[in-house]
Design a protein around this motif. Structure first.
Motif, PDB file in Angstrom:
ATOM      1  N   VAL A   1       0.853  -1.179   0.000  1.00 58.01           N
ATOM      2  CA  VAL A   1       0.000   0.000   0.000  1.00 58.01           C
ATOM      3  C   VAL A   1       0.889   1.230   0.000  1.00 58.01           C
ATOM      4  CG1 VAL A   1      -0.164  -0.031   2.544  1.00 58.01           C
ATOM      5  CG2 VAL A   1      -1.860   1.221   1.208  1.00 58.01           C
ATOM      6  N   GLY A   2       0.504   2.235  -0.798  1.00 55.29           N
ATOM      7  CA  GLY A   2       1.229   3.485  -0.840  1.00 55.29           C
ATOM      8  C   GLY A   2       0.257   4.641  -0.747  1.00 55.29           C
ATOM      9  N   PHE A   3       0.660   5.722  -0.095  1.00 51.07           N
ATOM     10  CA  PHE A   3      -0.213   6.881   0.033  1.00 51.07           C
ATOM     11  C   PHE A   3       0.615   8.091   0.433  1.00 51.07           C
ATOM     12  CE2 PHE A   3      -0.125   4.470   3.954  1.00 51.07           C
ATOM     13  CZ  PHE A   3       0.178   5.411   4.923  1.00 51.07           C
ATOM     14  N   ALA A   4       0.122   9.260   0.076  1.00 51.22           N
ATOM     15  CA  ALA A   4       0.726  10.505   0.524  1.00 51.22           C
ATOM     16  C   ALA A   4       0.082  10.909   1.839  1.00 51.22           C
ATOM     17  CB  ALA A   4       0.515  11.596  -0.521  1.00 51.22           C
ATOM     18  N   MET A   5       0.880  11.450   2.757  1.00 52.25           N
ATOM     19  CA  MET A   5       0.326  11.901   4.028  1.00 52.25           C
ATOM     20  C   MET A   5       1.006  13.185   4.466  1.00 52.25           C
ATOM     21  SD  MET A   5       1.911   9.453   7.054  1.00 52.25           S
ATOM     22  CE  MET A   5       1.096  10.490   8.283  1.00 52.25           C
ATOM     23  N   LEU A   6       0.238  14.003   5.164  1.00 55.82           N
ATOM     24  CA  LEU A   6       0.737  15.239   5.739  1.00 55.82           C
ATOM     25  C   LEU A   6       0.189  15.358   7.146  1.00 55.82           C
ATOM     26  CD1 LEU A   6       0.931  18.759   4.164  1.00 55.82           C
ATOM     27  CD2 LEU A   6      -0.271  18.450   6.325  1.00 55.82           C
TER      28      LEU A   6
END
Length: 291
Positions: A1-6
């Motif tokens: 799983v890959g995702f952008a996070m801030l």
């Protein structure tokens, strides 16, 4: 799983520094939680956070300190032999093997990803650009690297329009199926429909505004329903600028409500198995056929 996070800046009010903080994503078998990725406060500064892989209360590994207020692309994968690896912005943060990543039972496999979407204290976490893969197939079966997901909607009628429309004015088809994912669909207010097997509709889509070059994949989605009980089949289609068509996977349609949406992921050009590009997609058409 890959995702952008801030992780936005904020003070922790319920956890001590270096303590266990908010869950990000939990890997589950059904409803049973196995391992999970959490974010914890850095021990020196509550404007920093770390990512930790946890099984029950055991921390398998923890990343370096990351700064709040900026985007990171996070990728985590594992295999059935207890191997795991976390990458941030395509660089390996930690990895391991030969460990039990199952909190319950003996299986190191998962069938559900559960995003908790919470944050400790007064901070908040934003997520974007989610991609989920497995080890099957010959493409997109490992780390993908930094990804960007962009939505584009129908903006014009395609070269083949067999479906009927409601309402009948204006006579264009694309405006009946252009409901954005960010708003509630208008369902039976505007739609296209068919009662004849073999009929199809194609639509042109607005050009991508951000993406360039090669595409990892294209996902096509549509809300569809039957007007009476029974079952029919449907499939998505792609037509290139030269007029050559190819079909996606045949899917059964038995629901009388619009949810869940029907989807098709094209990892490669279905016409010739080449890599899909922004140029090819912008010049082509996606559509639906009733079988």
């Amino acid at each position: 799983v890959g995702f952008a996070m801030l992780w936005t800046l904020g003070s922790s009010v319920s956890n001590a520094a270096s303590g266990s903080a908010s869950k990000i994503v939990t890997f589950r078998v059904g409803a049973t939680a196995q391992c999970k990725l959490v974010h914890t406060r850095d021990s020196l500064d509550n404007t920093k956070f770390r990512l930790s892989l946890v099984v029950n209360t055991t921390v398998l590994a923890t990343s370096q300190a990351l700064f709040g207020g900026q985007w990171y692309f996070v990728e985590l994968r594992g295999n059935t032999n207890g191997t795991y690896e976390l990458r941030i912005n395509q660089a390996t943060e930690f990895s391991g093997s030969g460990v039990t990543t199952a909190a319950s039972g003996s299986s190191n496999q998962v069938d559900t990803l559960f995003f908790d979407l919470d944050c400790d204290g007064s901070g908040s976490v934003l997520y974007d650009d989610l991609a989920v893969t497995n080890t099957l197939g010959s493409v997109n079966n490992t780390f993908l690297g930094d990804q960007v997901v962009e939505e584009t909607l129908p903006t014009s009628d395609g070269p083949v329009l067999n479906f009927s429309i409601f309402p009948t004015t204006p006579t264009t088809h694309w405006d009946k199926v252009d409901d954005p994912a960010t708003a509630a669909p208008d369902d039976d207010v505007t739609y296209v429909y068919s009662t004849t097997a073999g009929q199809k509709d194609f639509y042109g889509f607005g050009p991508f505004g951000f993406l360039q070059g090669n595409l990892t994949a294209v996902q096509v989605s549509a809300g569809m329903r039957l007007t009476s009980s029974g079952s029919r089949n449907m499939h998505f289609r792609f037509r290139n600028a030269a007029g050559t068509e190819a079909a996606g996977t045949t899917q059964a349609l038995a629901q009388t409500s619009y949810a869940p949406e029907k989807t098709q992921i094209f990892e490669r050009n279905p016409i010739d198995a080449s890599v899909l590009t922004v140029t090819v997609v912008n010049a082509g058409f996606f559509g639906i056929q009733v079988d």
